[in-house]
Design an enzyme around this catalytic site. Structure first.
Site, PDB file in Angstrom:
ATOM      1  N   CYS A   1      52.719  65.161 -28.316  1.00 42.35           N
ATOM      2  CA  CYS A   1      53.402  66.354 -27.812  1.00 42.35           C
ATOM      3  C   CYS A   1      53.959  67.266 -28.908  1.00 42.35           C
ATOM      4  O   CYS A   1      53.210  68.051 -29.477  1.00 42.35           O
ATOM      5  CB  CYS A   1      54.470  65.918 -26.824  1.00 42.35           C
ATOM      6  SG  CYS A   1      54.925  67.208 -25.681  1.00 42.35           S
TER       7      CYS A   1
ATOM      8  N   ARG B   1      57.228  74.303 -16.701  1.00 39.54           N
ATOM      9  CA  ARG B   1      56.976  73.035 -17.392  1.00 39.54           C
ATOM     10  C   ARG B   1      55.890  72.269 -16.649  1.00 39.54           C
ATOM     11  O   ARG B   1      55.856  72.261 -15.413  1.00 39.54           O
ATOM     12  CB  ARG B   1      58.249  72.197 -17.467  1.00 39.54           C
ATOM     13  CG  ARG B   1      59.321  72.770 -18.339  1.00 39.54           C
ATOM     14  CD  ARG B   1      60.369  71.736 -18.708  1.00 39.54           C
ATOM     15  NE  ARG B   1      59.892  70.810 -19.729  1.00 39.54           N
ATOM     16  CZ  ARG B   1      59.819  71.111 -21.034  1.00 39.54           C
ATOM     17  NH1 ARG B   1      60.191  72.288 -21.463  1.00 39.54           N
ATOM     18  NH2 ARG B   1      59.383  70.220 -21.895  1.00 39.54           N
TER      19      ARG B   1
ATOM     20  N   HIS C   1      53.143  60.998 -23.109  1.00 35.47           N
ATOM     21  CA  HIS C   1      54.240  60.081 -23.384  1.00 35.47           C
ATOM     22  C   HIS C   1      54.014  58.878 -22.477  1.00 35.47           C
ATOM     23  O   HIS C   1      52.955  58.702 -21.909  1.00 35.47           O
ATOM     24  CB  HIS C   1      55.591  60.730 -23.020  1.00 35.47           C
ATOM     25  CG  HIS C   1      55.864  62.015 -23.704  1.00 35.47           C
ATOM     26  ND1 HIS C   1      56.390  62.087 -24.965  1.00 35.47           N
ATOM     27  CD2 HIS C   1      55.701  63.298 -23.292  1.00 35.47           C
ATOM     28  CE1 HIS C   1      56.554  63.356 -25.310  1.00 35.47           C
ATOM     29  NE2 HIS C   1      56.136  64.106 -24.312  1.00 35.47           N
TER      30      HIS C   1
HETATM   31  N1  GLN Z   1      58.815  71.455 -26.929  1.00 34.78           N
HETATM   32  C1  GLN Z   1      57.436  71.281 -26.579  1.00 34.78           C
HETATM   33  C2  GLN Z   1      57.068  71.849 -25.218  1.00 34.78           C
HETATM   34  O1  GLN Z   1      57.856  71.864 -24.307  1.00 34.78           O
HETATM   35  C3  GLN Z   1      57.091  69.820 -26.667  1.00 34.78           C
HETATM   36  C4  GLN Z   1      57.768  68.972 -25.630  1.00 34.78           C
HETATM   37  C5  GLN Z   1      57.578  67.512 -25.836  1.00 34.78           C
HETATM   38  O2  GLN Z   1      57.429  67.059 -26.982  1.00 34.78           O
HETATM   39  N2  GLN Z   1      57.640  66.760 -24.770  1.00 34.78           N
HETATM   40  O3  GLN Z   1      55.938  72.284 -25.066  1.00 34.78           O
END
Ligand code: GLN
Length: 237
Positions: free
Chosen positions: A93, A127, A189
């Site tokens: 990520c 998101r 993740h």
């Molecule tokens: N900050 C990044 C995003 O939201 C990565 C998020 C994360 O590592 N889960 O795209």
């Protein structure tokens, strides 16, 4: 006992959703295969160790990515050399995004990356959250994604796999993650390696072959992970 040296990038800044579980899984499985895991934690300003067999890095908030930007650019040349030499890397990520060319956050801030992967990431309005299932050369991969960045691969950039459930890189083109040589980036993740032990063993095999010219895996009792993987396969979200 033959050792494997693991470089863990920015463990304090980039560690969301239990990504340290990847380090624990590597540590345990390397030992189970009869090798000695030696971890090197890289913090901003630090020097890389003389020998690196595996590189890992986790996810993080947009602000944490900006905080480590200067340091990752500083060590970028050395990371490129390692990637060129076929050192296996697992980048999750936030670190995955930093291994691309750039990340423009949803507030318009540009975070520069080191370009091991030919891709860029643009922060989107929504998101992308949920369980992911990805078809790959390493079998089905399972994980949990949570990112607002939408990542777009350049034409010649290989993905890690194809999304069967979830959003993956951008929610549009069905690609998930990226692969260059033995460097793998992914949004998964979960953490990723405990959910996908066959992928973890492939990383260990690549590292052992690079360093020692061969790898003889030992038998590991993966019955619990077989159960969790079959539960993950049946999930619908
Ligand atoms: N900050 C990044 C995003 O939201 C990565 C998020 C994360 O590592 N889960 O795209």
């Amino acid at each position: 006992m033959n050792r494997l040296d693991i470089l863990h990038l920015f463990p304090n800044e980039l560690n969301t959703y239990g990504d340290h579980g990847n380090a624990l899984t590597l540590k345990r499985r390397i030992s189970w295969h009869g090798l000695e895991p030696v971890f090197h934690h890289h913090h901003p300003g630090g020097k890389l160790p003389p020998r690196v067999d595996i590189v890992i890095g986790g996810g993080g908030q947009d602000s944490a990515q900006a905080d480590v930007q200067n340091d990752i650019l500083r060590i970028g040349g050395q990371i490129h050399e390692l990637a060129g030499a076929g050192v296996p890397m697992v980048l999750i990520c936030g670190t995955y995004q930093l291994f691309g060319r750039r990340f423009v956050t949803s507030t318009g801030q540009e975070v520069k990356g080191i370009g091991v992967f030919d891709l860029e990431t643009i922060g989107g309005p929504k998101r992308m959250i949920g369980n992911v299932k990805v078809k790959s050369d390493f079998g089905m991969l399972f994980g949990f994604e949570n990112h607002s960045g939408q990542t777009f691969l350049a034409e010649n950039q290989a993905p890690l796999g194809i999304v069967k459930r979830g959003n993956g890189n951008n929610g549009k083109d069905k690609t998930e993650g990226a692969r260059t040589n033995n460097a793998f980036g992914t949004y998964m993740h979960g953490p990723f390696l405990p959910n996908n032990p066959q992928f973890c063993d492939e990383i260990i095999r690549l590292a052992a072959v690079n360093r020692y010219g061969g790898f003889t895996p030992r038998e590991i009792d993966d019955s619990l992970s077989v159960l969790t993987r079959s539960a993950a396969r049946r999930r619908h979200y």
